[in-house]
Design a protein around this motif. Structure first.
Motif, short mmCIF file in Angstrom:
data_model
loop_
_atom_site.label_atom_id
_atom_site.label_comp_id
_atom_site.label_asym_id
_atom_site.label_seq_id
_atom_site.Cartn_x
_atom_site.Cartn_y
_atom_site.Cartn_z
N PHE A 1 1.53 5.55 0.17
CA PHE A 1 1.01 6.76 0.78
C PHE A 1 1.94 7.94 0.46
CE2 PHE A 1 -1.91 4.43 3.57
CZ PHE A 1 -1.31 3.20 3.64
N LYS B 1 -3.57 8.08 -0.85
CA LYS B 1 -3.13 6.70 -0.65
C LYS B 1 -3.57 5.85 -1.83
CE LYS B 1 -7.24 5.60 2.15
NZ LYS B 1 -7.77 6.93 2.50
N GLN C 1 5.52 20.31 12.65
CA GLN C 1 4.22 19.63 12.75
C GLN C 1 4.37 18.16 12.42
OE1 GLN C 1 0.88 21.49 10.86
NE2 GLN C 1 1.69 23.55 11.18
N GLY C 2 3.32 17.39 12.71
CA GLY C 2 3.29 15.99 12.35
C GLY C 2 2.99 15.81 10.86
N LEU C 3 2.73 14.58 10.48
CA LEU C 3 2.49 14.27 9.09
C LEU C 3 1.00 14.23 8.79
CD1 LEU C 3 5.28 12.78 9.95
CD2 LEU C 3 5.04 11.72 7.73
N TYR D 1 7.50 6.34 15.95
CA TYR D 1 8.53 6.54 14.94
C TYR D 1 9.52 7.58 15.47
CZ TYR D 1 5.43 4.33 11.46
OH TYR D 1 4.63 3.45 10.76
N ARG E 1 5.40 18.70 23.76
CA ARG E 1 5.75 18.99 22.36
C ARG E 1 7.25 19.18 22.22
NH1 ARG E 1 2.06 21.03 18.89
NH2 ARG E 1 3.78 20.72 17.43
N SER F 1 3.48 0.51 2.99
CA SER F 1 3.11 -0.44 4.03
C SER F 1 2.98 -1.79 3.33
CB SER F 1 1.77 -0.02 4.67
OG SER F 1 1.35 -0.97 5.62
N GLN G 1 4.47 17.31 5.50
CA GLN G 1 4.85 17.77 6.84
C GLN G 1 5.24 19.24 6.77
OE1 GLN G 1 8.39 15.99 8.66
NE2 GLN G 1 7.36 15.99 10.64
N TYR H 1 0.87 -1.16 0.00
CA TYR H 1 0.00 0.00 0.00
C TYR H 1 0.92 1.22 0.00
CZ TYR H 1 -3.25 -3.55 1.71
OH TYR H 1 -3.99 -4.69 1.87
N GLN I 1 -2.52 5.35 8.80
CA GLN I 1 -2.05 5.83 10.09
C GLN I 1 -2.23 7.33 10.19
OE1 GLN I 1 1.90 4.36 11.01
NE2 GLN I 1 1.42 2.33 10.21
N PHE J 1 6.69 13.24 2.07
CA PHE J 1 7.23 11.90 2.31
C PHE J 1 6.37 10.86 1.62
CE2 PHE J 1 10.52 12.80 5.33
CZ PHE J 1 10.10 13.95 5.97
N PHE K 1 -1.07 10.65 12.32
CA PHE K 1 0.08 11.04 13.11
C PHE K 1 -0.23 12.19 14.05
CE2 PHE K 1 3.76 8.71 11.55
CZ PHE K 1 3.22 8.09 10.44
N GLY K 2 0.44 12.16 15.19
CA GLY K 2 0.39 13.27 16.12
C GLY K 2 1.41 14.32 15.73
N PRO K 3 1.46 15.44 16.49
CA PRO K 3 2.37 16.55 16.15
C PRO K 3 3.82 16.27 16.50
CG PRO K 3 1.19 17.04 18.15
CD PRO K 3 0.61 15.76 17.64
N GLY K 4 4.07 15.23 17.28
CA GLY K 4 5.44 14.87 17.62
C GLY K 4 5.95 15.53 18.89
N LEU L 1 7.56 10.66 16.85
CA LEU L 1 6.20 10.73 16.33
C LEU L 1 5.39 9.52 16.76
CD1 LEU L 1 7.11 11.77 12.69
CD2 LEU L 1 5.96 13.23 14.33
N TYR M 1 2.59 11.67 2.37
CA TYR M 1 2.29 12.54 3.50
C TYR M 1 2.99 13.88 3.29
CZ TYR M 1 0.30 8.86 6.47
OH TYR M 1 -0.50 7.88 7.01
N LEU N 1 -4.43 1.91 -2.48
CA LEU N 1 -4.67 0.62 -1.84
C LEU N 1 -4.85 -0.46 -2.89
CD1 LEU N 1 -7.24 1.96 0.78
CD2 LEU N 1 -4.76 1.75 1.02
N LEU O 1 -1.83 13.10 5.87
CA LEU O 1 -2.00 12.26 4.69
C LEU O 1 -2.52 13.08 3.51
CD1 LEU O 1 -1.95 9.32 3.58
CD2 LEU O 1 -4.38 9.22 4.16
N TYR P 1 5.12 1.46 8.58
CA TYR P 1 5.43 2.17 7.35
C TYR P 1 6.94 2.21 7.16
CZ TYR P 1 0.78 4.39 6.83
OH TYR P 1 -0.55 4.65 6.64
N PRO Q 1 10.69 9.54 8.80
CA PRO Q 1 10.45 8.82 10.05
C PRO Q 1 10.90 7.37 9.94
CG PRO Q 1 8.53 10.11 9.43
CD PRO Q 1 9.46 10.14 8.26
N PHE R 1 9.39 4.76 5.24
CA PHE R 1 9.36 6.09 4.63
C PHE R 1 10.58 6.33 3.76
CE2 PHE R 1 5.88 8.49 6.50
CZ PHE R 1 5.55 7.75 7.62
#
Lengths: 113, 114
Positions: A34, A49, A42-44, B35, B9, A94, A38, A32, B103, A90, B105-108, B91, A36, A51, A46, A101, B43, A103
């Motif tokens: 993906f 994707k 901040q986080g990632l 991660y 954070r 999967s 960033q 699969y 998945q 990124f 993800f949070g802010p890390g 993360l 992302y 599938l 989506l 994952y 990550p 990356f």
């Protein structure tokens, strides 16, 4: 071993120009795929994707990607970028039967005015 | 649905100290992942839980690292005797039990070891 390659570490592009961010993967089993995004500190998030089914996948913010099994690629494209698209992108895979994952190292897209 | 949250954070610590991070997944998600992301890299998988069971650990997870998920809800990641090489963004992500395993993800938590 499975791996993900993002050959371009940085891609500068002018606003309203098209862009393609490349992703190639290596796997002997079904995957699969993906993309992302960033933003700084901040986080990632989506973008899209793949599938199964149609190889052309549309995501958020006008992005799309095409799965090419023979080329083992999943390149990300946008026909017209905006300043706000400046971020790190990124590609991730999967593997079928697993949950983690893998990356790529990321591509920094910088949109210039 | 408030998404995946992580606390703190940011964490600055001195070498040799212990640190603990917390992750709260999306409430209905039964899988939780950790991660590590270093500067300029993507990550890298550390470990994952299905409910309270830790099902896979990466070789990156040395003996100084331990993760728990009591009662299958929030998770903690502890690093003992921190080293400068532990400086990274940590993360957390969660997913439901669906086949394709998307998945979130949070802010890390950004860790700096001085």
């Amino acid at each position: 071993a499975q791996s993900v390659t993002q050959l371009d570490s940085q891609v500068p592009v002018f606003e309203e120009a098209p862009v393609e961010l490349r992703c190639n993967y290596s796997s002997s089993v079904s995957v699969y795929l993906f993309w992302y995004v960033q933003y700084p500190n901040q986080g990632l998030q989506l973008l899209l994707k793949y599938l199964s089914g149609s190889t052309l996948v549309k995501g958020i913010n006008g992005f799309e990607a095409e799965f090419n099994k023979s080329q083992t690629s999943f390149h990300l494209r946008k026909p017209s970028v905006h300043i706000s698209d400046t971020a790190e992108y990124f590609c991730a895979v999967s593997l079928s039967g697993t949950y983690k994952y893998i990356f790529g190292t990321g591509t920094r897209l910088k949109v210039l005015a | 649905d408030t998404g995946v949250s992580q606390d703190p954070r940011h964490k600055i610590t001195k070498r040799g100290q212990n640190v603990t991070f917390r992750c709260d997944p999306i409430s209905e998600h039964n899988r939780l992942y950790w991660y590590r992301q270093t500067l300029g890299q993507g990550p890298e998988f550390l470990t994952y839980f299905q409910n309270e069971a830790q099902l896979e650990k990466s070789r990156l997870l040395s003996d100084r690292f331990s993760a728990e998920r009591p009662k299958g809800s929030f998770s903690t990641l502890e690093i003992q005797r921190t080293e400068q090489g532990d400086s990274a963004m940590y993360l957390c992500a969660s997913s439901s039990g669906l086949v394709y395993n998307e998945q979130f993800f949070g802010p890390g938590t950004r860790l700096t070891v001085l």
